[in-house]
Design an enzyme around this catalytic site. Structure first.
Site, PDB file in Angstrom:
ATOM      1  CE  LYS A 119     -18.972 -16.482  50.759  1.00 62.86           C
ATOM      2  NZ  LYS A 119     -20.116 -17.146  50.212  1.00 62.86           N
ATOM      3  CE  LYS A 211     -17.544 -16.022  44.770  1.00 61.18           C
ATOM      4  NZ  LYS A 211     -18.793 -16.742  44.761  1.00 61.18           N
ATOM      5  CE  LYS A 214     -26.203 -14.881  45.617  1.00 60.47           C
ATOM      6  NZ  LYS A 214     -25.666 -15.733  46.672  1.00 60.47           N
TER       7      LYS A 214
HETATM    8  N1  AQP Z   1     -18.599 -14.470  40.247  1.00 59.59           N
HETATM    9  C1  AQP Z   1     -19.134 -15.607  39.846  1.00 59.59           C
HETATM   10  N2  AQP Z   1     -18.843 -16.102  38.620  1.00 59.59           N
HETATM   11  C2  AQP Z   1     -19.397 -17.275  38.198  1.00 59.59           C
HETATM   12  N3  AQP Z   1     -20.258 -18.004  38.952  1.00 59.59           N
HETATM   13  C3  AQP Z   1     -20.574 -17.537  40.168  1.00 59.59           C
HETATM   14  N4  AQP Z   1     -21.359 -17.997  41.149  1.00 59.59           N
HETATM   15  C4  AQP Z   1     -21.339 -17.146  42.193  1.00 59.59           C
HETATM   16  N5  AQP Z   1     -20.522 -16.118  41.928  1.00 59.59           N
HETATM   17  C5  AQP Z   1     -20.027 -16.321  40.674  1.00 59.59           C
HETATM   18  C6  AQP Z   1     -22.143 -19.228  41.075  1.00 59.59           C
HETATM   19  O1  AQP Z   1     -23.479 -18.916  41.433  1.00 59.59           O
HETATM   20  C7  AQP Z   1     -24.021 -19.990  42.181  1.00 59.59           C
HETATM   21  C8  AQP Z   1     -24.651 -19.493  43.446  1.00 59.59           C
HETATM   22  O2  AQP Z   1     -23.753 -19.185  44.414  1.00 59.59           O
HETATM   23  P1  AQP Z   1     -24.235 -19.019  45.923  1.00 59.59           P
HETATM   24  O3  AQP Z   1     -25.374 -18.111  46.008  1.00 59.59           O
HETATM   25  O4  AQP Z   1     -24.463 -20.333  46.550  1.00 59.59           O
HETATM   26  O5  AQP Z   1     -23.018 -18.445  46.645  1.00 59.59           O
HETATM   27  P2  AQP Z   1     -21.632 -18.039  46.186  1.00 59.59           P
HETATM   28  O6  AQP Z   1     -21.002 -19.001  45.251  1.00 59.59           O
HETATM   29  O7  AQP Z   1     -20.870 -17.783  47.440  1.00 59.59           O
HETATM   30  O8  AQP Z   1     -22.012 -16.743  45.374  1.00 59.59           O
HETATM   31  P3  AQP Z   1     -21.900 -15.272  45.830  1.00 59.59           P
HETATM   32  O9  AQP Z   1     -22.563 -14.424  44.830  1.00 59.59           O
HETATM   33  O10 AQP Z   1     -20.476 -14.972  46.142  1.00 59.59           O
HETATM   34  O11 AQP Z   1     -22.783 -15.252  47.117  1.00 59.59           O
HETATM   35  P4  AQP Z   1     -22.464 -14.814  48.584  1.00 59.59           P
HETATM   36  O12 AQP Z   1     -21.763 -13.512  48.477  1.00 59.59           O
HETATM   37  O13 AQP Z   1     -23.809 -14.715  49.182  1.00 59.59           O
HETATM   38  O14 AQP Z   1     -21.638 -15.892  49.202  1.00 59.59           O
HETATM   39  C9  AQP Z   1     -22.922 -21.028  42.364  1.00 59.59           C
HETATM   40  O15 AQP Z   1     -23.067 -22.023  41.370  1.00 59.59           O
HETATM   41  C10 AQP Z   1     -21.681 -20.234  42.110  1.00 59.59           C
HETATM   42  O16 AQP Z   1     -20.640 -21.036  41.615  1.00 59.59           O
END
Ligand code: AQP
Length: 349
Positions: A119, A211, A214
């Site tokens: 990140k 991955k 969001k």
């Molecule tokens: N691509 C993914 N595949 C499977 N699981 C996923 N999770 C996130 N992306 C995937 C799971 O969703 C939960 C919430 O995650 P988060 O909102 O705390 O942040 P993150 O893991 O960093 O997810 P994002 O979508 O990538 O968010 P941003 O971009 O905001 O940082 C977790 O249980 C995660 O494992």
């Protein structure tokens, strides 16, 4: 060895609208676990602000996203009567325990966190301290409820290991004080990651090695839970593939990250195995497969999107769920924080 009452905790950041990675990787598991466990599901707004405001859109967008993520939880099937749903910043004990854990966690442990490296990117010196400290706050989120099980996607495995290390070190550093306060040989459980479900790592539609996320600047990289039928069809049509036809067996997907990802998404959304999907589409072109994948996605996601819209039009209901959840969460968290103060030697307020 101390026995802990089973309790589930998990959360998502209101950085943007949730996508099918969040849904398939975590929320489906959350819903399943409500049948067997007491569950606490949090909208982790303090985590969202660890990145620049341009990533999460600023205060107006953050307020909206907190409510939208809450609506998504409920629309996907989290029952606010059964499970506790609230947003992190309404329970100040999360941040308070995170400070105590900052004094337990070691710099070397945090330096190994790969999500921070991803990140922060190349401009690491300019990343916020909050982003660096994210996994410590996450450990506090879980342990302020002494939660034992944490349903998450594959990407959160390392953070869970850190939470276990923090719990272990706290139990060790304060062993005699924990015993003297009547808590036996350990105050915090070592929380277990529950990485289960149909797709624990959903990849970007634009790059099968990244991955689905969001905060990816390209909206074409993900299918949001709120996307309408046309948008879903367009994103799937434009999803990156390769020139080969689909294979008939799973071993033929090796080295074909984008094809493997789309087959995995199809299987997970349709509640089928990847093998049965390949048995049907193997040897064929991507166009037919993509058309059917779009239909499967719309069938699954349209009812969720429509329920989310209904809930977003009823802000007082959503705010009421969060208020009630925060009260129920705080009833646990304040007790744990009081115990932690006794153990560490701080005076209770
Ligand atoms: N691509 C993914 N595949 C499977 N699981 C996923 N999770 C996130 N992306 C995937 C799971 O969703 C939960 C919430 O995650 P988060 O909102 O705390 O942040 P993150 O893991 O960093 O997810 P994002 O979508 O990538 O968010 P941003 O971009 O905001 O940082 C977790 O249980 C995660 O494992």
């Amino acid at each position: 060895m101390a026995q802990f009452k089973p309790l589930v905790f998990s959360g998502m950041q209101p950085t943007h609208t949730l996508h099918i990675g969040n849904y398939l990787g975590a929320i489906l598991n959350w819903i399943r676990m409500q049948q067997t466990h007491d569950c606490i599901y949090c909208v982790v707004d303090l985590h969202a602000i660890t990145q620049a405001p341009s990533v999460w859109g600023g205060p107006t967008q953050l307020r909206r996203a907190i409510r939208e993520v809450t609506a998504a939880y409920i629309a996907c099937g989290v029952d606010p009567k059964k499970s506790v749903i609230f947003n992190q910043s309404q329970v100040p004990e999360h941040a308070e325990l995170a400070w105590v854990f900052n004094c337990v966690a070691r710099l070397g442990w945090l330096n190994r966190m790969t999500q921070f490296k991803e990140k922060a990117g190349k401009d690491r010196e300019n990343a916020s301290i909050g982003l660096y400290d994210y996994p410590v706050l996450m450990a506090a989120d879980i342990l302020v409820y002494r939660a034992t099980h944490v349903p998450v996607g594959e990407d959160q495995k390392q953070h869970l290991e850190l939470a276990r290390d923090i719990a272990k070190k706290f139990n060790l550093d304060f062993a005699s004080d924990i015993a003297a306060n009547g808590h036996g040989d350990a105050y915090f459980p070592e929380p277990e990651p529950m990485i289960q479900g149909p797709a624990t790592r959903v990849m970007s539609l634009r790059d099968g090695t990244k991955k689905m996320s969001k905060s990816d600047p390209s909206d074409l990289s993900r299918i949001n839970l709120t996307d309408d039928a046309d948008t879903i069809a367009q994103k799937i049509r434009r999803a990156k593939t390769d020139p080969e036809p689909l294979p008939s067996e799973a071993k033929g997907l090796e080295g074909r990250a984008e094809a493997e990802n789309l087959v995995g998404i199809f299987a997970a959304l349709a509640d089928r195995s990847p093998e049965s999907v390949l048995a049907q589409y193997g040897g064929g072109q991507f166009s037919t497969f993509k058309q059917d994948l779009a239909d499967v996605a719309v069938t699954k996601l349209a009812p969720i999107a429509s329920e989310m819209r209904r809930l977003m039009d009823d802000q007082s209901y959503v705010d009421g769920v969060l208020r009630d959840g925060a009260q129920r969460a705080r009833a646990i968290a304040s007790g744990v924080m009081g115990d932690v103060k006794d153990i560490v030697g701080l005076l209770r307020s």
